[in-house]
Structure formats: C-alpha cells, structure tokens
Design a protein around this motif. Structure first.
Motif, PDB file in Angstrom:
ATOM      1  N   PHE A  92      41.479  27.759  32.316  1.00 18.15           N
ATOM      2  CA  PHE A  92      40.044  28.003  32.484  1.00 18.15           C
ATOM      3  C   PHE A  92      39.679  28.219  33.955  1.00 18.15           C
ATOM      4  N   ALA A  93      40.374  27.542  34.863  1.00 17.89           N
ATOM      5  CA  ALA A  93      40.134  27.766  36.288  1.00 17.89           C
ATOM      6  C   ALA A  93      40.531  29.188  36.678  1.00 17.89           C
ATOM      7  N   GLY A  94      41.687  29.653  36.202  1.00 13.32           N
ATOM      8  CA  GLY A  94      42.121  31.017  36.496  1.00 13.32           C
ATOM      9  C   GLY A  94      41.156  32.045  35.938  1.00 13.32           C
ATOM     10  N   LEU A  95      40.704  31.818  34.700  1.00 12.02           N
ATOM     11  CA  LEU A  95      39.717  32.734  34.124  1.00 12.02           C
ATOM     12  C   LEU A  95      38.396  32.674  34.886  1.00 12.02           C
TER      13      LEU A  95
ATOM     14  N   VAL B 187      36.978  46.266  47.976  1.00 13.64           N
ATOM     15  CA  VAL B 187      38.205  46.491  47.211  1.00 13.64           C
ATOM     16  C   VAL B 187      39.223  45.401  47.522  1.00 13.64           C
ATOM     17  N   LEU B 188      39.386  45.080  48.797  1.00 11.60           N
ATOM     18  CA  LEU B 188      40.335  44.036  49.181  1.00 11.60           C
ATOM     19  C   LEU B 188      39.928  42.687  48.593  1.00 11.60           C
ATOM     20  N   TRP B 189      38.641  42.400  48.595  1.00 13.14           N
ATOM     21  CA  TRP B 189      38.161  41.139  48.025  1.00 13.14           C
ATOM     22  C   TRP B 189      38.500  41.070  46.535  1.00 13.14           C
ATOM     23  N   ARG B 190      38.213  42.152  45.818  1.00 10.31           N
ATOM     24  CA  ARG B 190      38.487  42.164  44.377  1.00 10.31           C
ATOM     25  C   ARG B 190      39.983  42.065  44.098  1.00 10.31           C
ATOM     26  N   VAL B 191      40.805  42.705  44.905  1.00 13.07           N
ATOM     27  CA  VAL B 191      42.254  42.602  44.733  1.00 13.07           C
ATOM     28  C   VAL B 191      42.700  41.160  44.982  1.00 13.07           C
ATOM     29  N   GLY B 192      42.165  40.544  46.032  1.00 16.29           N
ATOM     30  CA  GLY B 192      42.505  39.150  46.327  1.00 16.29           C
ATOM     31  C   GLY B 192      42.105  38.215  45.200  1.00 16.29           C
ATOM     32  N   VAL B 193      40.909  38.411  44.659  1.00 17.84           N
ATOM     33  CA  VAL B 193      40.446  37.594  43.534  1.00 17.84           C
ATOM     34  C   VAL B 193      41.332  37.838  42.316  1.00 17.84           C
ATOM     35  N   ALA B 194      41.699  39.095  42.077  1.00 18.70           N
ATOM     36  CA  ALA B 194      42.557  39.418  40.929  1.00 18.70           C
ATOM     37  C   ALA B 194      43.924  38.757  41.065  1.00 18.70           C
ATOM     38  N   VAL B 195      44.504  38.802  42.254  1.00 20.40           N
ATOM     39  CA  VAL B 195      45.820  38.194  42.461  1.00 20.40           C
ATOM     40  C   VAL B 195      45.734  36.670  42.309  1.00 20.40           C
ATOM     41  N   ALA B 196      44.761  36.063  42.987  1.00 19.02           N
ATOM     42  CA  ALA B 196      44.621  34.600  42.920  1.00 19.02           C
ATOM     43  C   ALA B 196      44.339  34.146  41.488  1.00 19.02           C
ATOM     44  N   GLY B 197      43.421  34.819  40.807  1.00 17.44           N
ATOM     45  CA  GLY B 197      43.086  34.441  39.441  1.00 17.44           C
ATOM     46  C   GLY B 197      44.259  34.612  38.486  1.00 17.44           C
ATOM     47  N   THR B 198      45.018  35.686  38.672  1.00 15.38           N
ATOM     48  CA  THR B 198      46.167  35.933  37.804  1.00 15.38           C
ATOM     49  C   THR B 198      47.254  34.894  38.018  1.00 15.38           C
ATOM     50  N   VAL B 199      47.497  34.507  39.262  1.00 16.62           N
ATOM     51  CA  VAL B 199      48.509  33.490  39.542  1.00 16.62           C
ATOM     52  C   VAL B 199      48.112  32.151  38.914  1.00 16.62           C
ATOM     53  N   VAL B 200      46.857  31.758  39.091  1.00 16.99           N
ATOM     54  CA  VAL B 200      46.384  30.496  38.519  1.00 16.99           C
ATOM     55  C   VAL B 200      46.417  30.559  36.994  1.00 16.99           C
ATOM     56  N   LEU B 201      45.990  31.679  36.428  1.00 11.39           N
ATOM     57  CA  LEU B 201      45.999  31.848  34.984  1.00 11.39           C
ATOM     58  C   LEU B 201      47.426  31.781  34.427  1.00 11.39           C
ATOM     59  N   ALA B 202      48.363  32.460  35.078  1.00  8.49           N
ATOM     60  CA  ALA B 202      49.761  32.440  34.614  1.00  8.49           C
ATOM     61  C   ALA B 202      50.338  31.027  34.685  1.00  8.49           C
ATOM     62  N   ALA B 203      50.041  30.310  35.760  1.00 12.51           N
ATOM     63  CA  ALA B 203      50.518  28.928  35.873  1.00 12.51           C
ATOM     64  C   ALA B 203      49.943  28.073  34.741  1.00 12.51           C
TER      65      ALA B 203
ATOM     66  N   ALA C   4      36.574  35.673  36.503  1.00 16.69           N
ATOM     67  CA  ALA C   4      35.215  35.953  36.033  1.00 16.69           C
ATOM     68  C   ALA C   4      34.216  36.070  37.178  1.00 16.69           C
ATOM     69  N   SER C   5      34.580  35.563  38.344  1.00 18.70           N
ATOM     70  CA  SER C   5      33.663  35.699  39.479  1.00 18.70           C
ATOM     71  C   SER C   5      33.524  37.152  39.923  1.00 18.70           C
ATOM     72  N   GLU C   6      34.451  38.012  39.533  1.00 12.74           N
ATOM     73  CA  GLU C   6      34.398  39.421  39.925  1.00 12.74           C
ATOM     74  C   GLU C   6      34.499  40.407  38.770  1.00 12.74           C
TER      75      GLU C   6
ATOM     76  N   ASP D 202      33.779  41.456  34.693  1.00 16.83           N
ATOM     77  CA  ASP D 202      33.031  41.176  33.466  1.00 16.83           C
ATOM     78  C   ASP D 202      33.942  40.897  32.282  1.00 16.83           C
ATOM     79  N   TRP D 203      35.083  41.588  32.188  1.00 19.66           N
ATOM     80  CA  TRP D 203      35.991  41.356  31.064  1.00 19.66           C
ATOM     81  C   TRP D 203      36.474  39.908  31.071  1.00 19.66           C
ATOM     82  N   ALA D 204      36.664  39.338  32.271  1.00 22.77           N
ATOM     83  CA  ALA D 204      37.134  37.952  32.360  1.00 22.77           C
ATOM     84  C   ALA D 204      36.048  36.982  31.901  1.00 22.77           C
ATOM     85  N   LYS D 205      34.787  37.330  32.148  1.00 22.16           N
ATOM     86  CA  LYS D 205      33.694  36.481  31.649  1.00 22.16           C
ATOM     87  C   LYS D 205      33.707  36.433  30.133  1.00 22.16           C
ATOM     88  N   ARG D 206      33.936  37.587  29.506  1.00 22.05           N
ATOM     89  CA  ARG D 206      33.989  37.621  28.041  1.00 22.05           C
ATOM     90  C   ARG D 206      35.185  36.829  27.513  1.00 22.05           C
ATOM     91  N   VAL D 207      36.338  36.988  28.159  1.00 23.95           N
ATOM     92  CA  VAL D 207      37.534  36.250  27.738  1.00 23.95           C
ATOM     93  C   VAL D 207      37.326  34.754  27.925  1.00 23.95           C
TER      94      VAL D 207
END
Length: 147
Positions: A65-68, A33-49, A72-74, A76-81
């Motif tokens: 594309f880097a943020g997505l 859970v912590l890993w997925r939260v960390g990936v979600a936070v990092a990916g969202t920050v990069v995506l927003a930037a 997408a590494s964690e 499935d919805w991000a892989k589709r996007v």
C-alpha cells in the motif's frame, strides 16, 4: 491545554518538504518528467518489495500500500489500483475474521510453510543444522547443489 502531537508535526514538515521539492522540480524544463520518473522508480521498488513480502509474517501488505501510495501521488491509474486493492484487502480480512478456526489455522499453516521453504531454499536451515552436526543432504539448499 493539549500539547500538539509531535508525530503529526513531523509528518506535516516532511510532507511540506516533499511538496516544495516537487514544486522546484516542476519549475525546471525537464523537471516534471524527471520527478515523475523518480516517483515511478521509487514506487515500483517499494511495491515490488511489498509483493515479495506478502506471504511472510510482517508488513507485506503495508509496504504494498505504501508503494501504491507513492505511485498514486503522480499517476491516476495507481489511485484506482490502490482503491481496488484496499477494498478487496478489507473484504478478505473481514471474510477471514468470520471463518472457523480451522480455516484460519490453514492460512497460518500456509504462511508457516512458505517461511520454512524460503529458509530452506536460501540455505538457512542447512546452515543451522550444521551448527548441530547435522549434515544431511536434504537439509541443504537446492541452490548450493548448482554451484
């Protein structure tokens, strides 16, 4: 004989490090859970930037594309996007490449306008104008009039 590509070696070593950190995190009780939260936070920050950088010259879409990709590494919805965004980005760049020089020029003019307006709002134009003794009110940022 060909020398091994150093960049590929470094990239593979970094990927192995991330995979082993992920495996260690998932081995703990709350680690997944912590890993997925960390990936979600990092990916969202990069995506927003990246989204903020899109209208400016530079790597806006690359950062999106880097943020997505991080997401997408964690997820499935991000892989589709990511697949959707890449498909339409490629289609748009192909379309723009086939357009007349005037259409390309309009896109360039729009990008220039976005940059100039941003510099004005952030106060950079007024600051540089002040260096040359120009202190007209219209050059000043609208944000400074609120203060």
């Amino acid at each position: 004989m060909r020398r091994p590509d150093r960049r590929r070696f470094v990239a593979n070593a970094l990927l192995d490090t991330v995979r082993s950190a992920r495996d260690r995190a998932r081995a703990t009780r709350h680690g997944e859970v912590l890993w997925r939260v960390g990936v979600a936070v990092a990916g969202t920050v990069v995506l927003a930037a990246g989204v903020i950088m899109i209208p400016y010259p530079g790597p806006g879409w690359l950062v999106v594309f880097a943020g997505l990709g991080i997401l997408a590494s964690e997820f499935d919805w991000a892989k589709r996007v990511l697949r959707f965004a890449r498909r339409y980005y490629d289609a748009f760049t192909t379309w723009l490449g086939r357009q007349h020089i005037l259409v390309k020029g309009l896109f360039g003019l729009f990008t220039f306008a976005v940059v100039v307006v941003t510099l004005w709002v952030l106060g950079a134009i007024g600051m540089v104008a002040g260096w040359f003794g120009m202190h007209e009110q219209w050059l000043q940022s609208p944000l400074t009039s609120w203060a």
